[in-house]
Design a protein around this motif. Sequence first.
Motif, mmCIF file in Angstrom:
data_model
loop_
_atom_site.group_PDB
_atom_site.id
_atom_site.type_symbol
_atom_site.label_atom_id
_atom_site.label_comp_id
_atom_site.label_asym_id
_atom_site.label_seq_id
_atom_site.Cartn_x
_atom_site.Cartn_y
_atom_site.Cartn_z
ATOM 1 N N ILE A 1 41.292 51.712 41.828
ATOM 2 C CA ILE A 1 41.137 50.443 41.113
ATOM 3 C C ILE A 1 41.142 50.786 39.634
ATOM 4 O O ILE A 1 40.216 51.425 39.128
ATOM 5 N N LEU B 1 33.402 44.460 44.481
ATOM 6 C CA LEU B 1 34.611 43.927 43.859
ATOM 7 C C LEU B 1 35.520 43.261 44.884
ATOM 8 O O LEU B 1 35.628 43.704 46.021
ATOM 9 N N ARG B 2 36.167 42.201 44.431
ATOM 10 C CA ARG B 2 37.260 41.586 45.180
ATOM 11 C C ARG B 2 38.534 42.137 44.563
ATOM 12 O O ARG B 2 38.714 42.065 43.341
ATOM 13 N N VAL B 3 39.376 42.735 45.388
ATOM 14 C CA VAL B 3 40.575 43.367 44.847
ATOM 15 C C VAL B 3 41.844 42.792 45.449
ATOM 16 O O VAL B 3 41.845 42.262 46.554
ATOM 17 N N VAL B 4 42.898 42.948 44.670
ATOM 18 C CA VAL B 4 44.258 42.691 45.121
ATOM 19 C C VAL B 4 44.940 44.050 45.148
ATOM 20 O O VAL B 4 44.947 44.766 44.138
ATOM 21 N N ASP C 1 41.727 49.678 35.541
ATOM 22 C CA ASP C 1 41.778 48.686 34.465
ATOM 23 C C ASP C 1 42.120 49.469 33.201
ATOM 24 O O ASP C 1 41.408 50.416 32.855
ATOM 25 N N THR D 1 47.879 46.460 44.854
ATOM 26 C CA THR D 1 49.100 46.340 44.053
ATOM 27 C C THR D 1 50.183 47.322 44.466
ATOM 28 O O THR D 1 51.313 47.216 43.984
ATOM 29 N N GLN E 1 43.790 46.097 41.755
ATOM 30 C CA GLN E 1 43.188 45.494 40.569
ATOM 31 C C GLN E 1 42.021 44.639 41.021
ATOM 32 O O GLN E 1 42.091 43.965 42.054
ATOM 33 N N ALA E 2 40.963 44.676 40.226
ATOM 34 C CA ALA E 2 39.763 43.905 40.546
ATOM 35 C C ALA E 2 39.853 42.515 39.940
ATOM 36 O O ALA E 2 40.205 42.354 38.773
ATOM 37 N N ALA E 3 39.495 41.507 40.749
ATOM 38 C CA ALA E 3 39.456 40.131 40.268
ATOM 39 C C ALA E 3 38.166 39.858 39.505
ATOM 40 O O ALA E 3 38.108 38.934 38.699
ATOM 41 N N ASN E 4 37.120 40.668 39.768
ATOM 42 C CA ASN E 4 35.799 40.429 39.186
ATOM 43 C C ASN E 4 35.155 41.719 38.686
ATOM 44 O O ASN E 4 34.080 42.112 39.137
#
Length: 160
Positions: free
Chosen positions: A27, A73-76, A29, A78, A103-106
């Motif tokens: 994850i 974390l809520r993730v998408v 950023d 990728t 990627q983390a949404a939060n």
Amino acid sequence: MNDRKCAHCGAPLPEPRNPLPTVDAVIFDPSLGVVLVERANPPLGWALPGGFVDRGETCEQAAVREVGEETGLRVVLTGLLGVYSDPARDPRGHTLSVVYTAQAANPADLRGGDDARSARFFPLGALPPLAFDHARILEDFARDLGRRNPGSVSPGLAGS
């Protein structure tokens, strides 16, 4: 110790001979770095969030579930970074890991949970010692990131 028994006769079953499937998630950023969890169970140390695939779930579902349990974390997901299967990658036994990028949404909700003592972002150029083969995984990630975004990764980690 093996406590698995045959459902028909009750005889002990042999230990599985195949590697156990696991998942991990990188994850990332660009401004915060990569998420690592401090493991609460042996082998201790910092690691990518991840774990074993449960019966009846896909690897993708397992990755999202494990990240949520260990980090909040809520993730998408990728992409697929790779599959890591060195028999020595896990001191507990032979595993293979399907490793996703995410990627983390939060990201502000990052916290340790489940079997993670804590969780935090680390810059790619300032990682702590890592459990399993996660240093190699992050070297591969950094090298791939550097190819896509030249100049974005610390030269010491990209391992050209």
